[in-house]
Scaffold this motif. Structure first.
Motif: not given
Length: 771
Positions: A73-85
């Protein structure tokens, strides 16, 4: 903590730093994504996927066997901070458990948004130390497969297409990530990478096939002239651009080698974009037959046979290989299809393309840059036709694939590909002329007929094949004929085939039949066979007379392919009789619908006499225009008359889920797991019943003790009969079967399985009490 650990070897002697694992996975995933120009996206997913391991809790788990920890979940959360990603968030969140459904924030943590909410609220272990070792790249702009969409987002179809492409792109990225993660982890744990197959390049495979085809030229018989003409057509058409092709060849035209010649020559001219050939078949019997042909030409290390009934440990051709490691390497290749030629099933191909599971999705990135040959293309199940065509079009337009639709009864798919902006190019220069030149049978309709009269007609033939739509009718006809003649099955020359016989049993009976119908020393052995439709494709039989219960025109023509197959008889001596059963047997709704459309054709024909009225009339079911018109009507009817307003060519609403998902500031709502649950080409309303024959007693014992592995379980499928749920309940009530694991049963009453007809499903009153 000075050194964060990702993996520990089984003997405890080696530890892999997380940073090393992340960079190795990122590099490999990027390489896998290169064919569709998404290296930066795959690299970002690789860097982010395991940053959750930078937590005290995970380190306690990996070093001291502590409690399990959510580390994805950690990596998914960090990536979710960029709406494009957002595609990367789905990939990283699911890199162990599978691509999740989006869900909503209020979910308990199974869905993506539920997990992201937990991370936002600090309800996952702290992983902040990752920033000291790695930096997650920021992806910007659309990936090329999405930016290449030429329509404006304001157009409804354009918007739907873009959403489908984004969902499929996510699944392809997921494939790159999970395959790289598996391979890198495996490499560390074993201390070495996989032993690669000594596979040939596309140019080398082309040379091997051309060397084999040299013996065909110059053709010496009329039939060989036709086959060589088809081969020449394939060579000419191979120079075309990547796209959708059809190869419409009558039964006996040699399409197995012709399709491979086109595929390899087409690959050779692709400037390196095409890397493998994938042959998809509807039945395992066709796969086994064709895979043996390809192995003989290209060598065992270049051909992967992948389907649920294939057992590497028992395949004689592989066991005899001098390279003892080859079998192991081919087993591993089933995970990601890293082999130049793959022969598989429609189920394996299409369900993988719509799956969310890591095990099925690993291979998807290796489908990019392939020539995909759909043999017996008419067998794509109509209730899933729309999503199947859509995903094939996606592969052609954005992933450097070509698709070849191969069949003697070519389905009318042109309009569906045209709706996707693609045309279908026919490879055979004169398909109509081919069918005229290879006409081998005369079709006649004989109207309604009861089982008694039909059995009499069959008994009057020395060699005859009768194909019906019901397992119950097949057994009834067989028993009527068998009871009139003394002796055992082989003495009588009367045989029964249906799916109530386990696959290995059917295979033995088919081989007996094949030997009897071949003339020996001018003599002709009696051979009368009653079968369900399982013999219509991929079973090499040659009867002088065939009877076929009314069904779809494609099925009738496929049945005709079992009559005068070798072309050694005249038209007057090679008859296919089409009849309507007078008794009311229950048949599947799909078969009933196709038969109704076929009957409509007959009603419109000026020469029509049979099937409704008494009489005997000739009707040429095998004309290409008749076959095309049949599929036009079938698809039009299904598209317009799906139940509950649902498109009958997309029964489960797969395209609605993949083309009309919502996007907002909170994220993109898409249901990957739900799509995978709904996209099941084989109806799930049945269970396997294992027949306890001596060959599998050890595996059965292990199964009952709960210690059987996946490969022996695959072996058991060859000795299993698929039984509908309502029959399972009746057999359980009668004490005829017993459950050995969830959804798997073993026949307890061995008297219920007969050597001539297989499993008896009839349950008489009083056999069991159902409360």
């Amino acid at each position: 903590m000075s050194s964060y650990v990702s993996h520990v070897s089984e003997d405890g002697s080696r530890r892999e730093p997380i940073e090393v694992h992340l960079r190795e996975v990122a590099d490999m995933a990027a390489e896998f994504a290169r064919p569709f120009e998404a290296e930066a996206w795959a690299y970002a997913a690789g860097i982010a996927h395991d940053i959750g391991k930078y937590s005290t809790e995970f380190q306690n788990r990996i070093l001291h066997n502590g409690p399990k920890v959510d580390h994805s979940t950690a990596g998914a959360f960090e990536l979710s901070k960029n709406p494009m990603a957002w595609p990367l968030s789905y990939c990283v969140a699911g890199h162990h458990g599978g691509l999740p459904d989006s869900g909503v924030r209020e979910d308990d943590g199974v869905t993506l948004f539920g997990r992201l909410r937990k991370a936002e609220e600090g309800d996952i272990p702290s992983y902040s130390s990752f920033a000291e070792s790695v930096e997650i790249p920021v992806v910007t702009g659309l990936p090329s497969v999405l930016s290449s969409h030429k329509q404006s987002a304001g157009q409804e179809k354009g918007a739907r297409d873009l959403k489908f492409s984004a969902a499929f792109f996510t699944r392809m990225l997921f494939s790159c990530l999970v395959d790289a993660d598996f391979l890198c982890t495996e490499r560390f744990m074993k201390g070495a990478g996989r032993s690669e197959l000594s596979a040939k390049s596309i140019p080398e495979l082309c040379d091997m096939l051309e060397n084999r085809l040299e013996s065909f030229y110059p053709p010496k018989t009329d039939l060989n002239k036709i086959r060589c003409g088809i081969l020449d057509d394939c060579l000419r058409a191979a120079t075309g651009r990547a796209g959708v092709y059809s190869l419409t060849v009558p039964t006996g035209g040699g399409k197995t080698l012709a399709a491979m010649r086109f595929a390899l020559q087409h690959s050779l001219r692709s400037n390196g974009e095409t890397r493998r050939v994938i042959i998809a078949e509807p039945y395992t019997s066709i796969i086994e037959q064709n895979a043996d042909v390809y192995r003989d030409i290209f060598g065992k290390e270049n051909v992967l046979e992948h389907h649920m009934n294939f057992d590497f440990d028992e395949k004689e051709e592989l066991d005899s290989c001098s390279d003892a490691d080859l079998v192991s390497r081919l087993k591993l290749a089933t995970e990601n299809w890293d082999v130049p030629i793959v022969v598989t099933t429609n189920v394996q191909l299409f369900e993988s393309l719509h799956s969310n599971k890591t095990s099925r999705c690993r291979k998807l990135h290796n489908i990019a840059g392939s020539v995909i040959v759909l043999d017996e293309a008419q067998m794509i199940p109509a209730p899933f036709l729309a999503p199947c065509v859509k995903v094939l079009a996606e592969l052609v337009k954005y992933y450097h694939c070509s698709v070849v639709l191969c069949s003697a009864t070519q389905p009318a798919l042109e309009r569906f590909f045209e709706e996707e902006g693609l045309s279908v190019s026919e490879i055979a220069t004169s398909a109509k002329g081919l069918f005229d030149a290879m006409r081998r049978v005369t079709y006649r309709t004989i109207g309604a007929i009861n089982d008694h009269d039909l059995a009499e007609r069959l008994s009057e033939c020395e060699q005859v094949l009768c194909i019906v739509n019901s397992r119950k009718q097949a057994r009834s006809l067989y028993e009527r004929m068998a009871n009139e003649v003394d002796g055992n099955q082989d003495d009588r020359g009367i045989y029964h085939l249906s799916t109530l016989m386990y696959p290995d049993h059917r295979r033995r009976v088919i081989e007996k039949i094949r030997m009897r119908v071949k003339s020996s020393g001018g003599s002709c052995e009696a051979c009368r066979v009653v079968s369900t439709s399982l013999v219509e494709a991929g079973v090499d039989l040659d009867f002088p007379v065939v009877y076929r219960a009314l069904a779809g025109i494609d099925s009738i023509v496929q049945a005709g392919g079992r009559c005068n197959r070798e072309g050694k008889r005249g038209l007057d001596d090679s008859k296919v009789y089409v009849f309507c059963p007078a008794e009311a047997y229950a048949i599947p709704p799909e078969v009933k619908q196709r038969a109704s459309i076929a009957q409509g054709f007959l009603a419109e024909a000026s020469e029509y006499v049979g099937l409704v009225k008494d009489g005997d009339a000739e009707f040429d079911f095998g004309l290409p225009e008749t076959i095309r018109s049949f599929f036009d009507r079938l698809y039009f009817f299904k598209r317009a008359n799906g139940s509950g307003g649902v498109n009958g060519l997309d029964r489960e609403g797969i395209l609605e889920l993949l083309c009309r998902y919502t996007a907002s500031k909170k994220g993109v709502f898409i249901q990957f797991a739900e799509v995978a649950r709904k996209f099941q080409l084989i109806d799930q309303g049945s269970c396997p019943v294992i027949i306890p024959v001596p060959e599998i007693m050890d595996e059965l014992r292990a199964l009952k003790e709960g210690c059987i592995s996946r490969i022996p379980l695959r072996k058991l499928t060859r000795f299993s009969v698929s039984v509908y749920d309502h029959d399972v309940k009746a057999l359980l009530g009668a004490g005829a079967i017993e459950a050995v694991s969830e959804g798997v049963y073993v026949l307890a009453d061995k008297k219920r399985y007969r050597e001539d007809t297989g499993l008896d499903l009839e349950v008489q009153g009083g056999e069991g009490i159902c409360w």
